[in-house]
Structure formats: structure tokens, C-alpha cells
Design an enzyme around this catalytic site. Structure first.
Site, PDB file in Angstrom:
ATOM      1  N   SER A  12       0.832  -1.210   0.000  1.00 15.73           N
ATOM      2  CA  SER A  12       0.000   0.000   0.000  1.00 15.73           C
ATOM      3  C   SER A  12       0.869   1.263   0.000  1.00 15.73           C
ATOM      4  CB  SER A  12      -0.963   0.002   1.187  1.00 15.73           C
ATOM      5  OG  SER A  12      -0.269   0.122   2.397  1.00 15.73           O
ATOM      6  N   ARG A  58      23.134 -13.776   4.890  1.00 13.84           N
ATOM      7  CA  ARG A  58      22.617 -12.409   4.726  1.00 13.84           C
ATOM      8  C   ARG A  58      23.535 -11.574   3.838  1.00 13.84           C
ATOM      9  NH1 ARG A  58      22.431  -9.822  10.121  1.00 13.84           N
ATOM     10  NH2 ARG A  58      21.395  -8.117   9.062  1.00 13.84           N
ATOM     11  N   HIS A 102       8.244   3.146   9.604  1.00 13.84           N
ATOM     12  CA  HIS A 102       7.888   2.219  10.680  1.00 13.84           C
ATOM     13  C   HIS A 102       6.592   2.680  11.344  1.00 13.84           C
ATOM     14  CE1 HIS A 102       8.571  -0.950  13.536  1.00 13.84           C
ATOM     15  NE2 HIS A 102       8.242  -0.105  14.502  1.00 13.84           N
ATOM     16  N   ASP A 138      15.401  -0.525  13.404  1.00 17.70           N
ATOM     17  CA  ASP A 138      14.430   0.573  13.500  1.00 17.70           C
ATOM     18  C   ASP A 138      14.972   1.698  14.388  1.00 17.70           C
ATOM     19  OD1 ASP A 138      12.498  -0.717  11.886  1.00 17.70           O
ATOM     20  OD2 ASP A 138      11.773  -1.872  13.592  1.00 17.70           O
TER      21      ASP A 138
HETATM   22  C1  GAR Z   1       3.847  -0.656   6.897  1.00 11.27           C
HETATM   23  O1  GAR Z   1       2.908  -0.519   7.931  1.00 11.27           O
HETATM   24  C2  GAR Z   1       5.233  -0.292   7.401  1.00 11.27           C
HETATM   25  O2  GAR Z   1       5.208   0.741   8.352  1.00 11.27           O
HETATM   26  C3  GAR Z   1       5.681  -1.609   8.005  1.00 11.27           C
HETATM   27  O3  GAR Z   1       5.251  -2.570   7.099  1.00 11.27           O
HETATM   28  C4  GAR Z   1       4.006  -2.140   6.534  1.00 11.27           C
HETATM   29  C5  GAR Z   1       4.045  -2.353   5.045  1.00 11.27           C
HETATM   30  O4  GAR Z   1       2.774  -2.136   4.490  1.00 11.27           O
HETATM   31  N1  GAR Z   1       7.103  -1.620   8.195  1.00 11.27           N
HETATM   32  C6  GAR Z   1       7.720  -2.064   9.294  1.00 11.27           C
HETATM   33  O5  GAR Z   1       7.126  -2.578  10.239  1.00 11.27           O
HETATM   34  C7  GAR Z   1       9.237  -1.899   9.286  1.00 11.27           C
HETATM   35  N2  GAR Z   1       9.808  -2.264  10.532  1.00 11.27           N
HETATM   36  P1  GAR Z   1       2.558  -2.046   2.927  1.00 11.27           P
HETATM   37  O6  GAR Z   1       3.174  -3.306   2.326  1.00 11.27           O
HETATM   38  O7  GAR Z   1       1.065  -2.013   2.745  1.00 11.27           O
HETATM   39  O8  GAR Z   1       3.239  -0.800   2.429  1.00 11.27           O
END
Ligand code: GAR
Length: 204
Positions: A12, A58, A102, A138
Site C-alpha cells: 500500500s 545475509r 515504521h 528501527d
Molecule cells: C507498513 O505498515 C510499514 O510501516 C511496516 O510494514 C508495513 C508495510 O505495508 N514496516 C515495518 O514494520 C518496518 N519495521 P505495505 O506493504 O502495505 O506498504
């Protein structure tokens, strides 16, 4: 700047970035068959799924990412749901041009399931953070934050939706500011062009 977006799930935020007009040259996912890859295709952006299990460690995985970024001449990278820690050589290569989103007001709730954990703790305020990536988890220098309330009768879905809306509004704007050189990383600290980016501080 030539941007790449690294994804792993719903996509998204990738969609919000693309909708905002930012030119994305490559999308890399750490999972196969995720909606984020289909969004890249819909917008005609080259995409690759690089799966960690296909690499010995990694370092090898990150080297493959670096090679792909190099192939496309990528100059800046936005993480959007890419839920893997990057290793130092890759971070170093893009330091100051590597940003992460984040879903919490860092340093609160680093790691996975930040939205659900905040909701379970019944916090009244959470929010979203965008930061430059460093070697921590993070933990890099914070560029922008936006608070998001939890309302009394929220379900976790309603709260999540409000959080994601904040992400979709803030992340493209921050990427644009980095792209234009209005926010930079100098000696480990975030520097703003004060005249042009007052909203960054969360006051607008
Ligand atoms: C988002 O909420 C982002 O903040 C989180 O993953 C989601 C991705 O959503 N990221 C983390 O938690 C990073 N530590 P999306 O695929 O719909 O963009």
C-alpha cells in the site's frame, strides 16, 4: 534521484509512492507472489523477487540486492514493508539515501507487529516514523513523525487503517524532500532546509 522501493507485503505504501509521482526504477521484494509485486507491474515498474532462502547467508543476499540496484543505476532506496535487516555494506553504500517507514513513534515499538502491540497496550497515541537506516533495528536518525490517535471504541482494524493512512500521506512527502536534497544526513544527524521543510517537524 533514481529510486528503488524494497517491499515484502501488501504494497500500500508502494502504491502511495507511485501515485505521488515519484519515479521508481525498481521494486525488490523479499517474498514471492505478494500484492506489492503486482502493484509494481500495474504501474510498469521493473520488479524482482529475491528470496532469502536462495542465498547462503545475509551477506550474499544483500550482495544480490546491491547488484540489482546497481543494474538499474539506483541512487536512493525506500523500504516499504521490507521486513529484513540489512547488512553494513549495503547500508554504507546508500547511507543518507536509504529511508525506512515504521508504524510507531520510534523509539517505541521497534520490530514486528508494532501496530498490534500498541493497540494491545491500549496507548492513546501512536504514530508513524520515517528515518534514515543505520545498522541498528528501527533505530536510525529520525526524519519525520506523525502522531495517530487510538479512539476509545477502535477495533484493531480501524486503528490500523488510521495508521496506514498517515503512512500513505507522510512517506511520499518525505521521499520527495530527500529527493530534492531538502533533507540530508550530515555526520549522523538529519539536516533540514528550514525554510522549505517546516512541516517535517510535525508542526504543520
Ligand atoms: C507498513 O505498515 C510499514 O510501516 C511496516 O510494514 C508495513 C508495510 O505495508 N514496516 C515495518 O514494520 C518496518 N519495521 P505495505 O506493504 O502495505 O506498504
Amino acid at each position: 534521484m533514481k529510486w528503488a522501493v524494497l517491499v515484502g507485503g501488501t504494497g500500500s505504501n508502494l502504491r502511495a509512492i507511485l501515485e505521488s509521482g515519484i519515479k521508481v526504477h525498481l521494486v525488490i521484494s523479499h517474498r514471492a507472489d505478494v500484492p506489492a509485486l503486482r502493484i509494481a507491474q500495474t504501474y510498469g515498474v521493473p520488479s524482482r523477487a529475491l528470496l532469502p532462502r536462495d542465498f547462503v547467508d545475509r551477506a550474499a543476499y544483500d550482495a544480490a540486492i546491491a547488484n540489482s540496484l546497481e543494474d538499474f543505476g539506483v541512487e536512493a532506496v525506500a523500504l516499504a514493508g521490507f521486513l529484513r535487516w540489512l547488512t553494513s555494506p549495503l547500508i554504507d553504500r546508500y547511507r543518507g539515501a536509504l529511508v525506512n517507514l515504521h508504524p510507531s513513534l520510534l523509539p517505541a515499538y521497534p520490530g514486528l507487529h508494532a501496530i498490534e502491540r500498541a493497540f494491545r497496550d491500549r496507548v492513546w497515541w501512536s504514530g508513524v516514523t520515517i528515518h534514515f537506516v543505520d545498522e541498528g533495528h528501527d533505530s536510525g536518525p529520525i526524519i519525520a513523525q506523525r502522531p495517530v490517535p487510538r479512539f476509545m471504541n477502535d477495533t484493531v482494524e480501524e486503528f490500523s487503517e488510521r495508521m496506514h493512512l498517515a503512512e500513505h500521506q507522510l512517506y511520499p512527502r518525505v521521499i520527495q524532500e530527500v529527493d530534492r536534497g531538502r533533507v540530508t544526513l550530515v555526520d549522523g544527524r538529519v539536516c533540514y532546509n528550514e525554510e522549505e521543510s517546516p512541516w517535517m517537524h510535525g508542526h504543520l
